[in-house]
Scaffold this motif. Structure first.
Motif, PDB file in Angstrom:
ATOM      1  N   UNK A 233      -6.112   7.485  10.174  1.00 15.83           N
ATOM      2  CA  UNK A 233      -4.828   7.385   9.882  1.00 15.83           C
ATOM      3  C   UNK A 233      -4.088   6.273  10.599  1.00 15.83           C
TER       4      UNK A 233
ATOM      5  N   UNK B   7       0.862  -1.213  -0.012  1.00 14.45           N
ATOM      6  CA  UNK B   7      -0.227  -0.048  -0.004  1.00 14.45           C
ATOM      7  C   UNK B   7       1.019   1.198   0.238  1.00 14.45           C
TER       8      UNK B   7
ATOM      9  N   UNK C 237      -4.906  -7.301   7.463  1.00 11.78           N
ATOM     10  CA  UNK C 237      -5.102  -5.992   7.022  1.00 11.78           C
ATOM     11  C   UNK C 237      -5.543  -4.951   7.909  1.00 11.78           C
TER      12      UNK C 237
ATOM     13  N   UNK D 147      -1.509   2.711   7.675  1.00 11.67           N
ATOM     14  CA  UNK D 147      -1.393   1.846   6.539  1.00 11.67           C
ATOM     15  C   UNK D 147      -0.225   2.645   5.929  1.00 11.67           C
TER      16      UNK D 147
END
Lengths: 259, 278, 285
Positions: free
Chosen positions: C274, C30, C220, C228
């Motif tokens: 975030x 990512x 995930x 991420x």
């Protein structure tokens, strides 16, 4: 004395340690063309963002027709009568030029969801009125031939004009134009100057614009405000601004030799 | 007029199932294709519709129409309630939280004895028939078409095109995202109620992440943002597996390959014209 | 009570460290191409199956098993990138296209394993001594993560990775070949996932072709929890998720196990999208 339509009072906009706009105050008078100039990074677009509600100013107040804007959502500010264009064109790219205009009329329309689904007489009348008005605006901008073209496929100059038409379709009294002549050739810029003058004259709009093209700025502005490093360094008529030593210094740098 | 002679039972079943899928995929198209908000949890709203209507029909013995309407509205209300917090998120974050909510709803259904837990609900009256599905599909297409053309639909489309510009043109984007999510979820739930009264038996496994993905694939194959595309993509993916029954072990494998090839060679779908940037 | 709490804590760290290994792959990919690589969980599953096959064919030598598994999974990871993602990148496709392509890969891989081996559960051989199994799993995970950390911070290719994730175009101007860096990222991420697959098989003593889906989704979640794109975030996120899940199951309810992870996900996304270590980005107007 002209009425002021917009008033910025001691506006500061800080991002962390950066003072993008630093304690700035000025007014826009009803019906005038006011230009905002200054070197890159002077805080011009930030000022637009503060006025239109994208940013809430760190300090100070913005008044539009006497009403404080600080805590009002951007879409409400548009409803109140301020509309803008963007430095890096933000049209609804995959929609037609006509749809771009019609979307901007949204807040002036009243048909509810049920009326829209069943297409009541009232809905049809509103729809017809909107299309007529949108065509009128496209015609005014000389874009009627591109009415069904996807906005993203229009040439650059036309996209700029469509963005102005879209802002006008909100029926705003104050139009903020962010570098409307950027990327235009001299002919197109000439034409744009005429359009801006006409919008003011025919439609009685107030216009506040950011522009780097000095020919355009000097040619159409009633007054000019100048930013440098987030501060307002000068304010006056084009003639006054041309002679202002601080403006010359901001643009050309300080002279090395001392008199 | 009796049309049933045209159909044998098998064709009828496939057709009914396809119709139910169309309704749900049209709902997903509104959320993802028209509004540009990627949802990976559409099947959760299908399950809300299926379960709420099944409970009404079995435990309370409500007439079908009452179950149908209540199931649909319950799904829409859930859509609104879940949409309010998560629609502030953008792009991937939104997609993942719809996935998260979808899984949470499935796990809750799995562990609630009141709705049968892992066993699900049996003996739901088989009230769904092909005529009702035809009417529902026609209504869904009519509704979506008219909505898209209206000022509300235009506002929703402008959010997909450019959120910031949309808000600057006077559109309350938060409100329209929730409206779109609510309506889209409502259509998923309508499909769910029809599904429950078609299968007569439901359990949480029917509404997992793969179901959401299947619906998304139908939409993507046909073309996001296009009503015709959504319908066509659903028909293709709902019926082709029936033709491939002789090779059923290769079915899912083919499914995966088709998705990859489509994205490489025709990302806008078979009938779509729109690029949805999420 | 206290020893049971300690045992639960150890269980949590064990599962958590495996989550971290898988989460790292998500977060690195990512960070570099802004893609949620849905197929990553399936790479993890393939790693477990390769381990299974090797230990049946070549004996239960853990070092050999995990070595072959990670070599093959990193190869598969790069292959997936070249076939399913790179053509999309070159065409400048919408991000949803890459996401759906990744979903396609995931469906393909899991069903390929079904086709080859059948859909059933397989029991996993004992590859590590039972009494110190958890400690070994934790130590191996830490070792792998340290290796990754070293590569990212001290090698040329690691610096190139960080440069590409910061700005692809600038990195290209600096003479970095982004395609190579992206391939490398997939190789490393898949290697970690392959190792995690073998560790999970060894720990739970069972594997199945669809185990990658739920485990991958949860890993995930761990990556999102940590922020991420952030490597330390993925490590911490995995541990937090493992601990919360195990303690939740032990002291609250076991039936809502899968809901815990997604509950955390929703809360973190709404409160701090975030994540713990992520950086905030805002669109420029």
């Amino acid at each position: 004395m002209a009425n002021n339509i917009l008033e910025l009072k001691n506006i500061s906009m800080h991002f962390g340690g950066l003072k993008a706009v630093d304690n700035v105050s000025f007014n826009i008078n009803e019906g005038e063309i006011l230009s905002l100039i200054g070197p890159n990074g002077a805080g011009k677009t930030t000022a637009f963002n503060v006025i239109t509600g994208v940013y809430i100013p760190t300090l100070g107040e913005v008044y539009f027709k006497g009403q404080k804007l600080n805590d009002i959502k951007p879409y409400k500010i548009t409803e109140m009568g301020i509309a803008r264009t963007f430095q890096n064109i933000r049209l609804f790219g995959q929609l037609s030029a006509l749809d771009n205009i019609i979307i901007a009329m949204h807040s002036r329309r009243k048909s509810n969801m049920i009326q829209s689904i069943f297409r009541t007489i009232k809905y049809k009348a509103e729809e017809k009125y909107c299309i007529e008005k949108a065509d009128e605006l496209l015609n005014y901008m000389d874009l009627l031939g591109d009415r069904n073209e996807q906005a993203q496929n229009l040439p650059y100059g036309k996209q700029r004009k469509l963005e102005i038409a879209r802002a006008m379709a909100t029926e705003a009294d104050l139009l903020l134009l962010d570098e409307p002549a950027a990327g235009m050739n001299p002919q197109e810029t000439e034409e744009l100057m005429e359009i801006i003058k006409n919008i003011r004259k025919d439609l009685k709009k107030t216009i506040f614009l950011i522009e780097h093209d000095m020919k355009l700025v000097m040619g159409i502005s009633d007054r000019i405000v100048v930013f440098d490093y987030g501060q307002l360094i000068a304010e006056g008529t084009p003639e006054e601004i041309k002679k202002n030593p601080r403006v010359i210094e901001a643009y050309l740098g300080k002279e090395v030799t001392n008199a | 007029m009796d049309l049933s002679f045209l159909f044998n039972d098998y064709v009828m079943q496939v057709t009914t199932n396809t119709g139910i899928n169309i309704i749900m995929v049209l709902g997903l198209n509104l959320i993802t294709g028209v509004t540009g908000q990627l949802s990976l949890g559409h099947a959760a709203f299908m399950s809300i519709g299926a379960y709420s209507s099944a409970i009404l029909s079995t435990s309370l013995g409500a007439p079908f129409i009452v179950s149908l309407v209540t199931g649909t509205l319950t799904g829409a209300i859930f859509g609104a309630i879940l949409g309010i917090p998560i629609l502030r998120l953008r792009g991937d974050y939104l997609a993942i939280s719809t996935l998260g909510f979808g899984e949470i709803i499935r796990v809750i259904l799995l562990n609630t004895d009141l709705v049968g837990g892992a066993l699900g609900i049996y003996n739901i009256p088989d009230s769904t028939n092909i005529y009702i599905v035809f009417i529902a599909v026609a209504f869904a297409i009519f509704f979506m078409y008219r909505l898209e053309k209206s000022r509300h639909g235009m506002a929703i489309k402008s959010i997909r095109e450019d959120e910031i510009a949309s808000e600057m043109m006077g559109i309350n984007i938060a409100r329209y995202k929730i409206i779109s999510f609510t309506i889209g979820s409502g259509f998923a739930a309508l499909g769910g109620t029809l599904y429950a009264h078609f299968m007569t038996y439901i359990n949480p496994v029917d509404f997992g992440f793969m179901k959401s993905i299947e619906q998304l694939c139908m939409l993507v194959l046909g073309g996001m943002g296009s009503i015709f595309g959504a319908v066509a993509g659903t028909i293709v993916l709902s019926t082709i597996p029936e033709f491939l029954r002789f090779a059923s072990e290769y079915r899912m494998l083919t499914y995966g390959i088709v998705l990859i090839l489509m994205m490489i060679f025709r990302p806008q779908g078979l009938f779509g014209k729109i690029k949805v940037n999420v | 009570m206290l020893s049971s709490l300690f045992q639960q804590f150890l269980n949590g760290i064990t599962v958590g460290s495996i989550y971290s290994l898988v989460a790292l792959g998500y977060t690195m990919v990512y960070g570099i191409i802004k893609l949620i690589n849905f197929a990553h969980g399936d790479i993890f599953m393939v790693g477990a199956f390769i381990g299974l096959i090797i230990s049946i064919k070549m004996g239960t030598n853990f070092t050999l098993v995990i070595f072959i598994a990670i070599v093959l999974t990193s190869f598969i990871g790069v292959l997936v990138e070249k076939i399913a993602y790179k053509p999309l990148r070159n065409r400048n496709s919408a991000r949803i296209s890459a996401l759906i392509s990744a979903i396609g890969v995931s469906i393909f891989i899991s069903n390929l394993v079904v086709l080859i081996n059948g859909p059933q559960n397989e029991s996993y051989p004992q590859l590590l001594p039972n009494n110190i199994l958890q400690i070994l799993i934790i130590l191996i995970s830490i070792g792998l993560m340290y290796g990754l950390y070293y590569i990212v911070h001290n090698t040329k290719v690691g610096i190139a990775m960080r440069a590409v994730s910061f700005n692809v175009n600038t990195a290209r101007l600096m003479g970095i070949n982004p395609d190579m860096v992206i391939s490398f990222t997939f190789a490393i991420g898949s290697l970690l996932a392959g190792a995690a697959g073998v560790l999970v098989g060894t720990y739970y003593r069972a594997v199945d072709p669809f185990m990658g889906m739920m485990f991958g989704l949860k890993a995930f979640v761990a990556a999102v929890l940590g922020g991420i794109g952030s490597i330390p975030g993925a490590m911490v996120g995995g541990l937090i998720l493992g601990l919360t899940e195990v303690l939740g199951v032990a002291f609250v309810s076991s039936s809502f196990r899968d809901a815990i992870a997604f509950g955390i996900l929703i809360i973190i996304l709404i409160v701090k999208p975030t994540g713990l270590f992520g950086k905030k980005t805002k669109e420029k107007v």
